[in-house]
Scaffold this motif. Sequence first.
Motif, mmCIF file in Angstrom:
data_model
loop_
_atom_site.group_PDB
_atom_site.id
_atom_site.type_symbol
_atom_site.label_atom_id
_atom_site.label_comp_id
_atom_site.label_asym_id
_atom_site.label_seq_id
_atom_site.Cartn_x
_atom_site.Cartn_y
_atom_site.Cartn_z
ATOM 1 N N ALA A 1 0.796 -1.227 0.000
ATOM 2 C CA ALA A 1 0.000 0.000 0.000
ATOM 3 C C ALA A 1 0.828 1.277 0.000
ATOM 4 C CB ALA A 1 -0.955 0.004 1.204
ATOM 5 N N LEU A 2 1.963 1.274 0.700
ATOM 6 C CA LEU A 2 2.733 2.514 0.839
ATOM 7 C C LEU A 2 3.961 2.594 -0.059
ATOM 8 C CD1 LEU A 2 2.621 3.180 4.685
ATOM 9 C CD2 LEU A 2 0.928 3.719 2.932
ATOM 10 N N GLY A 3 4.322 1.519 -0.729
ATOM 11 C CA GLY A 3 5.427 1.574 -1.685
ATOM 12 C C GLY A 3 6.815 1.423 -1.108
ATOM 13 N N PHE A 4 6.935 0.994 0.155
ATOM 14 C CA PHE A 4 8.247 0.702 0.714
ATOM 15 C C PHE A 4 8.718 -0.642 0.172
ATOM 16 C CE2 PHE A 4 6.991 3.949 3.638
ATOM 17 C CZ PHE A 4 8.166 4.468 4.163
ATOM 18 N N ARG A 5 9.997 -0.953 0.402
ATOM 19 C CA ARG A 5 10.502 -2.279 0.058
ATOM 20 C C ARG A 5 11.206 -2.839 1.288
ATOM 21 N NH1 ARG A 5 16.092 -1.226 -3.319
ATOM 22 N NH2 ARG A 5 17.255 -1.020 -1.413
ATOM 23 N N ILE A 6 11.227 -4.155 1.387
ATOM 24 C CA ILE A 6 11.951 -4.804 2.475
ATOM 25 C C ILE A 6 13.380 -5.029 2.001
ATOM 26 C CG2 ILE A 6 12.148 -6.857 3.923
ATOM 27 C CD1 ILE A 6 9.125 -7.130 3.797
ATOM 28 N N ASP A 7 14.328 -4.398 2.696
ATOM 29 C CA ASP A 7 15.738 -4.544 2.347
ATOM 30 C C ASP A 7 16.299 -5.859 2.880
ATOM 31 O OD1 ASP A 7 15.766 -1.967 1.163
ATOM 32 O OD2 ASP A 7 16.068 -1.073 3.140
ATOM 33 N N TRP A 8 15.924 -6.203 4.097
ATOM 34 C CA TRP A 8 16.341 -7.450 4.717
ATOM 35 C C TRP A 8 15.443 -7.731 5.903
ATOM 36 C CZ3 TRP A 8 17.451 -6.510 9.717
ATOM 37 C CH2 TRP A 8 17.991 -5.270 10.072
ATOM 38 N N GLN A 9 15.454 -8.985 6.328
ATOM 39 C CA GLN A 9 14.760 -9.372 7.552
ATOM 40 C C GLN A 9 15.573 -10.442 8.258
ATOM 41 O OE1 GLN A 9 10.943 -10.545 6.075
ATOM 42 N NE2 GLN A 9 11.577 -12.631 5.656
ATOM 43 N N HIS A 10 15.402 -10.507 9.577
ATOM 44 C CA HIS A 10 16.187 -11.429 10.393
ATOM 45 C C HIS A 10 15.281 -11.999 11.477
ATOM 46 C CE1 HIS A 10 19.483 -13.016 12.779
ATOM 47 N NE2 HIS A 10 18.976 -12.389 13.823
ATOM 48 N N ALA A 11 15.415 -13.285 11.748
ATOM 49 C CA ALA A 11 14.672 -13.927 12.834
ATOM 50 C C ALA A 11 15.612 -14.158 14.012
ATOM 51 C CB ALA A 11 14.086 -15.256 12.369
ATOM 52 N N ASP A 12 15.134 -13.826 15.219
ATOM 53 C CA ASP A 12 15.942 -14.115 16.404
ATOM 54 C C ASP A 12 15.765 -15.574 16.813
ATOM 55 O OD1 ASP A 12 13.545 -14.288 17.818
ATOM 56 O OD2 ASP A 12 13.820 -12.396 18.887
ATOM 57 N N GLU A 13 16.353 -15.965 17.945
ATOM 58 C CA GLU A 13 16.301 -17.351 18.392
ATOM 59 C C GLU A 13 14.871 -17.841 18.605
ATOM 60 O OE1 GLU A 13 17.774 -14.903 20.737
ATOM 61 O OE2 GLU A 13 19.319 -14.830 19.204
ATOM 62 N N ALA A 14 13.975 -16.956 18.981
ATOM 63 C CA ALA A 14 12.575 -17.325 19.232
ATOM 64 C C ALA A 14 11.727 -17.275 17.962
ATOM 65 C CB ALA A 14 11.977 -16.395 20.295
ATOM 66 N N GLY A 15 12.311 -16.836 16.851
ATOM 67 C CA GLY A 15 11.576 -16.760 15.592
ATOM 68 C C GLY A 15 10.922 -15.421 15.321
ATOM 69 N N ALA A 16 11.086 -14.461 16.245
ATOM 70 C CA ALA A 16 10.514 -13.124 16.025
ATOM 71 C C ALA A 16 11.303 -12.413 14.934
ATOM 72 C CB ALA A 16 10.541 -12.309 17.314
ATOM 73 N N LEU A 17 10.586 -11.761 14.040
ATOM 74 C CA LEU A 17 11.220 -11.115 12.889
ATOM 75 C C LEU A 17 11.507 -9.637 13.145
ATOM 76 C CD1 LEU A 17 9.108 -12.731 10.036
ATOM 77 C CD2 LEU A 17 11.481 -13.226 10.637
ATOM 78 N N PHE A 18 12.592 -9.177 12.546
ATOM 79 C CA PHE A 18 13.003 -7.781 12.560
ATOM 80 C C PHE A 18 13.379 -7.457 11.123
ATOM 81 C CE2 PHE A 18 15.888 -4.236 13.003
ATOM 82 C CZ PHE A 18 15.417 -3.540 14.112
ATOM 83 N N ALA A 19 12.865 -6.362 10.572
ATOM 84 C CA ALA A 19 13.104 -6.051 9.159
ATOM 85 C C ALA A 19 13.430 -4.578 8.973
ATOM 86 C CB ALA A 19 11.887 -6.417 8.320
ATOM 87 N N GLN A 20 14.227 -4.312 7.936
ATOM 88 C CA GLN A 20 14.480 -2.940 7.511
ATOM 89 C C GLN A 20 13.702 -2.688 6.231
ATOM 90 O OE1 GLN A 20 18.483 -0.994 7.362
ATOM 91 N NE2 GLN A 20 18.055 -0.926 5.161
ATOM 92 N N LEU A 21 12.946 -1.574 6.208
ATOM 93 C CA LEU A 21 12.220 -1.151 5.026
ATOM 94 C C LEU A 21 12.782 0.182 4.567
ATOM 95 C CD1 LEU A 21 10.264 -3.094 6.588
ATOM 96 C CD2 LEU A 21 8.430 -1.900 5.445
ATOM 97 N N SER A 22 12.678 0.456 3.265
ATOM 98 C CA SER A 22 13.169 1.733 2.763
ATOM 99 C C SER A 22 12.293 2.231 1.627
ATOM 100 C CB SER A 22 14.623 1.611 2.295
ATOM 101 O OG SER A 22 14.722 0.726 1.202
#
Length: 135
Positions: free
Chosen positions: A39-60
Amino acid sequence: MTPPLAGPARGWHPKRMLEVVPTLRIAKLAASSEFYVGALGFRIDWQHADEAGALFAQLSREGMLLYLSERANDGAGRGLVHLYVPNVDAWHVEFFERGVDAPLPQDMPWGNREFRVLDPDGNQLCVCTPLNRRR
């Protein structure tokens, strides 16, 4: 099987050392990706899962960076991020064409022309252009 995650090992730091990158707490990256990317036109540059599987991502988008985090310790409550853009009216038209329900931009007494949208987790994005820089 889920696809491998592009970790933050390559190019994960901001390009400038004096740069602020807000982190918004989200429930699920998949739902937030539909909003931010679709909807907003960002892109996901990368994403990472921690030991518990929770995701963290950078958008630009156009030099702006946002971090989205499912991790419980990365903020509580809802956030407000101001996205300063060259032409707030053009961004509003683009969002409307993508199906985003956003109020019309308004000239505000503090010197911005702006509108706000909510992401699926209740975080606010204020898209704005300083009135003295409007094109």
